[in-house]
Scaffold this motif. Sequence first.
Motif, PDB file in Angstrom:
ATOM      1  N   LEU A  58       0.806  -1.221   0.000  1.00 42.23           N
ATOM      2  CA  LEU A  58       0.000   0.000   0.000  1.00 42.23           C
ATOM      3  C   LEU A  58       0.843   1.277   0.000  1.00 42.23           C
ATOM      4  CD1 LEU A  58      -2.845  -1.040   2.457  1.00 42.23           C
ATOM      5  CD2 LEU A  58      -3.002  -0.723  -0.029  1.00 42.23           C
ATOM      6  N   ILE A  59       2.027   1.233   0.619  1.00 43.65           N
ATOM      7  CA  ILE A  59       2.854   2.442   0.668  1.00 43.65           C
ATOM      8  C   ILE A  59       3.956   2.440  -0.395  1.00 43.65           C
ATOM      9  CG2 ILE A  59       2.370   2.811   3.112  1.00 43.65           C
ATOM     10  CD1 ILE A  59       5.369   1.963   3.602  1.00 43.65           C
ATOM     11  N   GLY A  60       3.991   1.410  -1.219  1.00 46.95           N
ATOM     12  CA  GLY A  60       4.945   1.392  -2.314  1.00 46.95           C
ATOM     13  C   GLY A  60       6.333   0.917  -1.958  1.00 46.95           C
ATOM     14  N   GLU A  61       6.430   0.041  -0.975  1.00 49.87           N
ATOM     15  CA  GLU A  61       7.717  -0.518  -0.576  1.00 49.87           C
ATOM     16  C   GLU A  61       7.721  -2.027  -0.801  1.00 49.87           C
ATOM     17  OE1 GLU A  61      10.818   0.483   0.772  1.00 49.87           O
ATOM     18  OE2 GLU A  61      10.046   2.320  -0.094  1.00 49.87           O
ATOM     19  N   PRO A  62       8.864  -2.606  -1.103  1.00 51.14           N
ATOM     20  CA  PRO A  62       8.915  -4.071  -1.213  1.00 51.14           C
ATOM     21  C   PRO A  62       8.795  -4.707   0.169  1.00 51.14           C
ATOM     22  CG  PRO A  62      11.094  -3.125  -1.582  1.00 51.14           C
ATOM     23  CD  PRO A  62      10.141  -1.982  -1.434  1.00 51.14           C
ATOM     24  N   PRO A  63       8.016  -5.771   0.282  1.00 45.85           N
ATOM     25  CA  PRO A  63       7.873  -6.431   1.587  1.00 45.85           C
ATOM     26  C   PRO A  63       9.074  -7.322   1.895  1.00 45.85           C
ATOM     27  CG  PRO A  63       6.615  -7.606  -0.050  1.00 45.85           C
ATOM     28  CD  PRO A  63       7.198  -6.394  -0.751  1.00 45.85           C
ATOM     29  N   TRP A  64       9.114  -7.802   3.132  1.00 53.90           N
ATOM     30  CA  TRP A  64      10.132  -8.787   3.493  1.00 53.90           C
ATOM     31  C   TRP A  64       9.845 -10.026   2.653  1.00 53.90           C
ATOM     32  CZ3 TRP A  64      14.597  -8.347   5.696  1.00 53.90           C
ATOM     33  CH2 TRP A  64      15.278  -9.491   6.100  1.00 53.90           C
ATOM     34  N   PRO A  65      10.861 -10.637   2.058  1.00 51.15           N
ATOM     35  CA  PRO A  65      10.606 -11.663   1.039  1.00 51.15           C
ATOM     36  C   PRO A  65      10.127 -13.028   1.539  1.00 51.15           C
ATOM     37  CG  PRO A  65      12.964 -11.356   1.358  1.00 51.15           C
ATOM     38  CD  PRO A  65      12.272 -10.311   2.191  1.00 51.15           C
ATOM     39  N   ARG A  66      10.320 -13.330   2.799  1.00 51.31           N
ATOM     40  CA  ARG A  66       9.969 -14.696   3.243  1.00 51.31           C
ATOM     41  C   ARG A  66       9.678 -14.701   4.744  1.00 51.31           C
ATOM     42  NH1 ARG A  66      14.806 -13.594   2.453  1.00 51.31           N
ATOM     43  NH2 ARG A  66      16.486 -13.922   3.912  1.00 51.31           N
ATOM     44  N   ARG A  67       8.951 -15.703   5.133  1.00 53.59           N
ATOM     45  CA  ARG A  67       8.683 -15.907   6.554  1.00 53.59           C
ATOM     46  C   ARG A  67       9.914 -16.513   7.203  1.00 53.59           C
ATOM     47  NH1 ARG A  67       3.160 -15.816   7.953  1.00 53.59           N
ATOM     48  NH2 ARG A  67       1.848 -15.588   6.115  1.00 53.59           N
ATOM     49  N   PRO A  68      10.153 -16.246   8.446  1.00 57.85           N
ATOM     50  CA  PRO A  68       9.485 -15.289   9.323  1.00 57.85           C
ATOM     51  C   PRO A  68      10.104 -13.905   9.154  1.00 57.85           C
ATOM     52  CG  PRO A  68      11.131 -16.462  10.596  1.00 57.85           C
ATOM     53  CD  PRO A  68      11.181 -17.027   9.181  1.00 57.85           C
ATOM     54  N   LEU A  69       9.445 -12.906   9.716  1.00 55.60           N
ATOM     55  CA  LEU A  69      10.039 -11.573   9.774  1.00 55.60           C
ATOM     56  C   LEU A  69      11.207 -11.614  10.754  1.00 55.60           C
ATOM     57  CD1 LEU A  69       6.790  -9.406  10.100  1.00 55.60           C
ATOM     58  CD2 LEU A  69       8.237  -9.643   8.066  1.00 55.60           C
ATOM     59  N   PRO A 133      13.535  11.405  -5.564  1.00 53.57           N
ATOM     60  CA  PRO A 133      13.220  10.047  -6.011  1.00 53.57           C
ATOM     61  C   PRO A 133      14.414   9.107  -5.882  1.00 53.57           C
ATOM     62  CG  PRO A 133      13.528  11.502  -7.887  1.00 53.57           C
ATOM     63  CD  PRO A 133      13.646  12.354  -6.649  1.00 53.57           C
ATOM     64  N   GLY A 134      14.112   7.836  -5.935  1.00 51.87           N
ATOM     65  CA  GLY A 134      15.171   6.833  -5.976  1.00 51.87           C
ATOM     66  C   GLY A 134      15.069   5.752  -4.918  1.00 51.87           C
ATOM     67  N   ARG A 135      14.460   6.053  -3.774  1.00 57.05           N
ATOM     68  CA  ARG A 135      14.359   5.043  -2.712  1.00 57.05           C
ATOM     69  C   ARG A 135      12.921   4.905  -2.191  1.00 57.05           C
ATOM     70  NH1 ARG A 135      18.173   1.350  -2.119  1.00 57.05           N
ATOM     71  NH2 ARG A 135      17.273   1.094  -0.074  1.00 57.05           N
ATOM     72  N   ARG A 136      11.952   5.328  -3.005  1.00 55.71           N
ATOM     73  CA  ARG A 136      10.527   5.221  -2.663  1.00 55.71           C
ATOM     74  C   ARG A 136      10.252   5.895  -1.310  1.00 55.71           C
ATOM     75  NH1 ARG A 136      12.782   0.866  -4.228  1.00 55.71           N
ATOM     76  NH2 ARG A 136      12.762  -0.034  -2.152  1.00 55.71           N
ATOM     77  N   HIS A 137       9.686   5.150  -0.373  1.00 57.27           N
ATOM     78  CA  HIS A 137       9.309   5.699   0.934  1.00 57.27           C
ATOM     79  C   HIS A 137      10.531   5.931   1.829  1.00 57.27           C
ATOM     80  CE1 HIS A 137       6.476   6.582   4.111  1.00 57.27           C
ATOM     81  NE2 HIS A 137       7.020   5.676   4.897  1.00 57.27           N
ATOM     82  N   MET A 138      11.608   5.262   1.542  1.00 54.43           N
ATOM     83  CA  MET A 138      12.813   5.348   2.373  1.00 54.43           C
ATOM     84  C   MET A 138      13.728   6.473   1.875  1.00 54.43           C
ATOM     85  SD  MET A 138      11.787   3.025   4.295  1.00 54.43           S
ATOM     86  CE  MET A 138      13.112   2.788   5.433  1.00 54.43           C
ATOM     87  N   VAL A 139      13.203   7.667   1.801  1.00 53.67           N
ATOM     88  CA  VAL A 139      13.869   8.819   1.202  1.00 53.67           C
ATOM     89  C   VAL A 139      15.273   9.066   1.759  1.00 53.67           C
ATOM     90  CG1 VAL A 139      13.697  11.308   0.785  1.00 53.67           C
ATOM     91  CG2 VAL A 139      11.664   9.875   0.607  1.00 53.67           C
ATOM     92  N   PRO A 140      15.498   8.994   3.072  1.00 54.23           N
ATOM     93  CA  PRO A 140      16.866   9.258   3.557  1.00 54.23           C
ATOM     94  C   PRO A 140      17.911   8.315   2.972  1.00 54.23           C
ATOM     95  CG  PRO A 140      15.316   9.411   5.365  1.00 54.23           C
ATOM     96  CD  PRO A 140      14.555   8.856   4.181  1.00 54.23           C
ATOM     97  N   GLN A 141      17.487   7.166   2.472  1.00 59.91           N
ATOM     98  CA  GLN A 141      18.450   6.225   1.914  1.00 59.91           C
ATOM     99  C   GLN A 141      18.997   6.642   0.555  1.00 59.91           C
ATOM    100  OE1 GLN A 141      16.740   2.295   2.027  1.00 59.91           O
ATOM    101  NE2 GLN A 141      16.860   2.189   4.244  1.00 59.91           N
TER     102      GLN A 141
END
Length: 165
Positions: A58-69, A133-141
Amino acid sequence: MYLAAAAPGLIRSLTLVEPPAFGISDSPEVVATRDQLKQLWADHSIDRFDFWSRFCELIGEPPWPRRPLPPQLDDGVRALMHSRGPWEARPDWTTLRSAQFPKLVISGGHHAGFEEIADTIARRTVAERCTLPGRRHMVPQVGNPFNGLAEDFWQRADSALSNKG
């Protein structure tokens, strides 16, 4: 924004990065995301991994790829699931607009809802507005562009404060 409005005389400057204030605009982009976030928060049957995956989508970030977190992320997701929803933001616009400290709103240029929120805040508070632009929601990165922008803004804020003093 809440703390700055509560004690504007104690604030030197305000920098907002990708503010998740989905309650401040009724634009179609913001409303669509806000409605989906409300549905997500209301689903008490969802586990933390699925909550995080849907939230990231929903916020445009890639999720963690696998269980568990990972444990730290899992702790953060648990807290997020039980926090106030990002649609509940209702800042004191009058105080923020009239406050004498400089304001800067930065977004990542990746999500129409976040862009509208940043534009709305900038307009209502008379803030500077920037998109990195460039790091989506993680702008400081984005690194140096973010660091340079923030440092320049803070130096100008300090200079303005010194000139008043």
